[in-house]
Design a protein around this motif. Sequence first.
Motif, PDB file in Angstrom:
ATOM      1  N   GLU A  17       0.822  -1.211   0.000  1.00 19.54           N
ATOM      2  CA  GLU A  17       0.000   0.000   0.000  1.00 19.54           C
ATOM      3  C   GLU A  17       0.858   1.264   0.000  1.00 19.54           C
ATOM      4  OE1 GLU A  17      -2.531  -0.354   3.369  1.00 19.54           O
ATOM      5  OE2 GLU A  17      -3.785  -1.944   2.475  1.00 19.54           O
ATOM      6  N   ARG A  18       2.107   1.148   0.413  1.00 18.02           N
ATOM      7  CA  ARG A  18       3.014   2.302   0.433  1.00 18.02           C
ATOM      8  C   ARG A  18       3.637   2.564  -0.940  1.00 18.02           C
ATOM      9  NH1 ARG A  18       6.555   0.020   5.514  1.00 18.02           N
ATOM     10  NH2 ARG A  18       4.774  -0.885   6.649  1.00 18.02           N
ATOM     11  N   TYR A  19       3.439   1.649  -1.886  1.00 21.04           N
ATOM     12  CA  TYR A  19       4.038   1.738  -3.214  1.00 21.04           C
ATOM     13  C   TYR A  19       2.943   1.826  -4.278  1.00 21.04           C
ATOM     14  CZ  TYR A  19       8.419   0.025  -1.082  1.00 21.04           C
ATOM     15  OH  TYR A  19       9.544  -0.137  -0.313  1.00 21.04           O
ATOM     16  N   THR A  20       3.383   1.943  -5.500  1.00 27.27           N
ATOM     17  CA  THR A  20       2.474   1.845  -6.652  1.00 27.27           C
ATOM     18  C   THR A  20       2.926   0.673  -7.514  1.00 27.27           C
ATOM     19  OG1 THR A  20       3.816   3.447  -7.878  1.00 27.27           O
ATOM     20  CG2 THR A  20       1.905   4.303  -6.671  1.00 27.27           C
ATOM     21  N   GLU A  23      -0.945  -5.169  -6.872  1.00 30.13           N
ATOM     22  CA  GLU A  23      -1.428  -6.019  -5.787  1.00 30.13           C
ATOM     23  C   GLU A  23      -0.563  -7.276  -5.643  1.00 30.13           C
ATOM     24  OE1 GLU A  23      -3.927  -5.188  -3.756  1.00 30.13           O
ATOM     25  OE2 GLU A  23      -4.027  -3.274  -4.847  1.00 30.13           O
ATOM     26  N   ARG A  45       2.104  -6.162 -11.171  1.00 30.31           N
ATOM     27  CA  ARG A  45       2.888  -5.311 -12.071  1.00 30.31           C
ATOM     28  C   ARG A  45       4.303  -5.808 -12.324  1.00 30.31           C
ATOM     29  NH1 ARG A  45       1.231   1.036 -10.956  1.00 30.31           N
ATOM     30  NH2 ARG A  45      -1.027   0.740 -11.171  1.00 30.31           N
ATOM     31  N   GLN A  82      12.958   0.487  -5.587  1.00 29.13           N
ATOM     32  CA  GLN A  82      11.660   1.052  -5.924  1.00 29.13           C
ATOM     33  C   GLN A  82      11.313   2.214  -4.994  1.00 29.13           C
ATOM     34  OE1 GLN A  82       9.811  -0.276  -8.830  1.00 29.13           O
ATOM     35  NE2 GLN A  82      12.027  -0.636  -8.886  1.00 29.13           N
ATOM     36  N   ARG A  85       5.438   5.865  -2.310  1.00 27.73           N
ATOM     37  CA  ARG A  85       4.541   6.971  -2.647  1.00 27.73           C
ATOM     38  C   ARG A  85       5.038   8.305  -2.099  1.00 27.73           C
ATOM     39  NH1 ARG A  85      -0.521   5.140  -4.512  1.00 27.73           N
ATOM     40  NH2 ARG A  85      -0.909   2.906  -4.149  1.00 27.73           N
TER      41      ARG A  85
END
Length: 322
Positions: A17-20, A23, A45, A82, A85
């Motif tokens: 949830e802290r990244y893009t 899932e 992804r 990576q 957000r």
Amino acid sequence: MAVFTPVSDDDAHKLLERYTLGELVGLRGITAGIENTNFFLTTTRGEYVLTIFEVLTAQQLPFYIELMHHLAEHHIPVPQPQTLRDGSRLTSLHGKPAIIVTRLNGGYEPAPGPAHCALAGQTLARAHLAGQSFGIRQPNLRGLPWWRDTAPQVLPFLNPEQATLLRQTLDEQIAFAAGDIYPQLPEGPAHCDLFRDNVLFDGTFEMPRMGGIIDFYFAGCDTWLFDVAVSVNDWCIEPATGVFDPERLRAWLGAYAQVRPFAEAERRAWPTILQAAALRFWLSRLYDFYLPRPAQTLKPHDPRHFERVLRERRKALALALP
């Protein structure tokens, strides 16, 4: 499997949830390493690696993370950290520092041939040159000061012959570091742990392709010759004896030198630095074997391997640098 910190699927969902990065699809522990907890992380992804740091602190980690980012920006095949957000590249999990990086293609070659050695040497030389413009300085945390601190802790576990070997080699390395040649050795960011299991290859055995260099978490600023010595002490030897295989050694050193020619001071220092590289890993394996940290499952490497390598380096001259 060396897992110090368990991670559940629920933990991974919350972390993502802290990244893009999409899932969670799957999470699988990596059965290697004794310093960090590592998982293969598959999302909608892509493929990534999640690392939780068990020893290094959040204050030490920017060097490693930003070095990988810097090298990736200079087209060196390394895992790409990576970005979260909030724009950072370091996060935490279960109160410990953590990072997600891209998963590189390929697998490691347990019995490399000359072609693998040449690709590894060439890529390390490119990484050394690319690292010259990296702005963060951090010493090799497993360098000479660590050797001096660690030797007294492992000496009680050694027999008299082993203790003499350790003391004599360490004293010689201390004297060499204080001499005239050592300051002349080119230095900069170095991997410091480029064993064969930290390089991935695609392709076939006869025609391998470089997949990339992984596991930068022992990296630090050191002489580049030390980085080369660590590498060839693993890539270019007969494992049972520690004796160099001349064909693989020529391929490794020749490919490196085509990218970054060796300096005269490096040629003079070569036999001593080869011993330094063997000593460093003998000490760390002795420490991990006799003074292990608690873990769910921990299989430290046999320290006798690098004792054999060190004895071989002390009794036999290596192939001269090209």
